[in-house]
Design an enzyme around this catalytic site. Structure first.
Site, PDB file in Angstrom:
ATOM      1  N   SER A  61       0.129 -35.829  -0.074  1.00 46.55           N
ATOM      2  CA  SER A  61      -0.129 -37.199   0.381  1.00 46.55           C
ATOM      3  C   SER A  61       0.137 -38.164  -0.772  1.00 46.55           C
ATOM      4  CB  SER A  61      -1.558 -37.306   0.912  1.00 46.55           C
ATOM      5  OG  SER A  61      -1.731 -38.498   1.627  1.00 46.55           O
ATOM      6  N   ASP A  68       2.542 -34.130  11.185  1.00 48.41           N
ATOM      7  CA  ASP A  68       1.839 -35.052  10.279  1.00 48.41           C
ATOM      8  C   ASP A  68       1.688 -36.409  10.964  1.00 48.41           C
ATOM      9  OD1 ASP A  68       1.148 -36.895   8.210  1.00 48.41           O
ATOM     10  OD2 ASP A  68       2.011 -35.549   6.718  1.00 48.41           O
ATOM     11  N   HIS A 124      -1.521 -33.386   8.570  1.00 50.83           N
ATOM     12  CA  HIS A 124      -1.366 -33.990   7.245  1.00 50.83           C
ATOM     13  C   HIS A 124      -1.910 -33.066   6.159  1.00 50.83           C
ATOM     14  CE1 HIS A 124      -0.636 -37.041   4.349  1.00 50.83           C
ATOM     15  NE2 HIS A 124      -1.903 -37.262   4.084  1.00 50.83           N
TER      16      HIS A 124
END
Ligand code: CA
Length: 572
Positions: free
Chosen positions: A214, A462, A499
């Site tokens: 991320s 995601d 994610h």
């Protein structure tokens, strides 16, 4: 191998074998520095100028409670070897907002050092000084790099979260704090950490790695592009590399999903209850239909859409012809999905961020948590609002909009007009977020000359950053470097994964060993075996293994052998 491993890792023999192969050797490249090793207690006297240690202690082997994680929650503790633990502050100063700032770091140096340096990437907008235990990529990886013998550092990126809903984003009012968060804190922390490591062991690290997901994935790309000699290899998982634009997408999504929610529930203040946009059954209906259309495109109906680039799914197939039933979606729901997955456009009709792909993990708790949240009241707790909108308003926009009502900000945001603020500058903020936050240059000449390797991972489901946008970056590298790209950058997409982890996916894999083997043995990863974790509640096939394949290759069943075993699959 003395590292204690989580039971799920012990069961994962493939992963343990990989760790034995790569993680436990040592690297012996550093040239010894003059002088004797500096003991932990003496490091305060040898810190580089502009740095102040606030803690130095020796920690015995055992388990530590992790900072910023609720005690008792899964993953709230981490095993650690005996190590020297220091914390320090770099470039202490007062911001233009009158508040104290510093680049805080946490550095842990194991007594049994493997000669390597591991920079643990951050997440969100950072602002918490987490413990540098060397968090690994993927799901359920409770082993850590510190246990494998790496010296590990982490930074708060130059600010600490303040209280209140807008507290994590208040640093965005100080221009230097923005730059520190974007790139400078990692460079300063890396420089100081390397100096302290060299002093403590009387030898600099032989190899250096940056690993993050991320925002940590964005940081990894930033280091490769802006500081190409600092690291030998980086892992950029689900990289937030164009996060100002992805934040515009998040606001756009909120507006679309709020329209769908308005048909189902309004709060007392008249705003839609965002979590009512889609029921869990609606999302399951959607992914079931995605699987009906696209699962078999890879030749095997197994709940995984390996050939997702060929999936031409459209939610129109689910549009109700009459009243809403359990077997269809309302016109507003279908329109919201179609527009969201096509992505927002600016006033000239150009794509602002990216398009998206329909995949089997859209009903996962991680996906819905980002888009809708589960709050039933007037204030949604969707991460698109609590994180992405707050960051867009106060950190990525010039000038910043100070607000604690992120839902209101999202609903009132003019996507085509206001999105220009991420590229804007003014007298106070002479650089835009697109300049200080976005490592999207395909020019990695210097990193490649240095022999650097970039390993990317990205979940196809995601909800925050589109896998297609990361593919786009790899495509741009390929335009510049042609076949040489395979020698410096590889992307492994993970179908079904949300994610960083989660979703109906084989999300447990050992990316670090793959990177280390590539950097130190010259063995590029041709396939990385991944496992479906039993403790992941989105998984219906616990224990299943699959190869992850380097883009654009895809996992393909060989036609014989168990479909639960990676050995039955190749990368084609
Ligand atoms: Ca399939």
């Amino acid at each position: 191998m003395t590292a204690r491993m989580h039971p799920s890792w012990r069961q994962a023999a493939f992963a343990a074998a990989a760790l034995l192969a790569a993680g436990c050797g040592s690297v012996d490249r550093g040239t010894p520095v003059a002088g004797a090793p500096v003991a932990c207690a003496g490091l305060a006297s040898v810190v580089p100028a502009g740095t102040r240690l606030v803690l130095s202690e020796t920690v015995p082997a055992g388990e530590i409670q992790l900072t910023g994680v609720q005690p008792g929650a899964p993953g709230s503790k981490a095993p650690v070897p005996a190590h020297c633990h220091v914390q320090g502050k770099i470039a202490e100063r007062t911001g233009i907002d009158g508040k104290p700032y510093a680049i805080g770091f946490d550095l842990r140096m194991p007594a049994d050092w493997n000669g390597r340096f591991f920079f643990q990437g951050g997440g969100g907008t950072d602002g918490t000084l987490r413990d540098a235990v060397g968090q690994l990529t993927g799901g359920g990886n409770t082993g850590n790099a510190l246990m494998q013998g790496y010296a590990v550092v982490f930074t708060d990126t130059g600010h600490l979260d303040e209280p209140g809903p807008d507290g994590p984003y208040r640093f965005g009012l100080d221009p230097q704090a923005r730059l520190d968060n974007g790139y400078n804190s990692m460079a300063q922390t890396g420089r100081v950490a390397k100096a302290l490591i060299a002093a403590h062991y009387a030898k600099p690290p032989g190899r250096s790695y940056f690993v993050g997901c991320s925002n940590g994935g964005r940081q990894a790309m930033m280091m490769a592009q802006r500081y190409p000699d600092m690291f030998d290899g980086v892992i950029a998982s689900a990289p937030a590399y164009r996060v100002p634009l992805a934040s515009v997408q998040a606001v756009y999504d909120t507006q679309l999903y709020a329209r769908a929610a308005a048909e189902n529930a309004l709060a007392a203040d008249g705003r839609p209850v965002l979590s009512a946009a889609f029921s869990p059954a609606d999302m399951k209906l959607l992914t079931t239909e995605v699987l009906n259309r696209c699962d078999a495109l890879d030749g095997l109906k197994d709940g995984i859409v390996d050939n997702w680039p060929a999936c031409r799914f459209t939610p129109e197939a689910l549009r109700c012809t009459g009243a809403k039933t359990a077997q269809c979606l309302t016109g507003t729901q279908v329109d919201a999905l179609s527009k969201s997955f096509a992505g927002p456009r600016d006033a000239n009709g150009r794509a602002i961020y990216s398009d998206w792909t329909f995949d089997a993990g859209l009903h996962s708790t991680e996906w819905t948590r980002w888009k809708f949240g589960d709050a039933r009241g007037a204030v949604p707790n969707a991460r698109n609002i609590t994180l992405m909108t707050g960051a867009l308003a106060m950190v990525f926009s010039t000038p910043p909009t100070v607000t604690a009502d992120f839902y209101g900000h999202a609903l009132g945001y003019d996507v085509a007009r206001d999105s220009a603020k991420v590229s804007a500058v003014d007298a106070t903020f002479p650089l835009s977020a697109m300049q200080w936050e976005v490592p999207d240059s395909p020019d990695v000449d210097a990193f490649a000359r240095h022999g650097g390797k970039m390993l990317f991972f990205h979940g196809v489901s995601d909800p925050v950053f589109s896998v297609k946008d990361t593919v786009r970056y790899l495509d741009r590298l390929r335009e510049r470097y042609g076949e040489r790209t395979d020698g410096m950058a590889r992307l492994f997409t993970v179908p079904g994964m949300a994610h960083c982890s989660g979703g109906p996916a084989t999300d447990q894999y050992d990316g670090l060993s793959a990177l280390v083997n590539w950097v130190e043995k010259g063995q590029p990863p041709e396939r990385i075996v991944a496992r479906a974790r039993p403790e992941n509640r989105d998984v219906t096939t616990p224990g299943r293994t699959r190869p992850l394949c380097p883009w654009p290759k895809q996992s393909r069943y060989r036609g014989s052998g168990s479909i639960e075993d990676a050995a039955s699959f190749g990368c084609n």
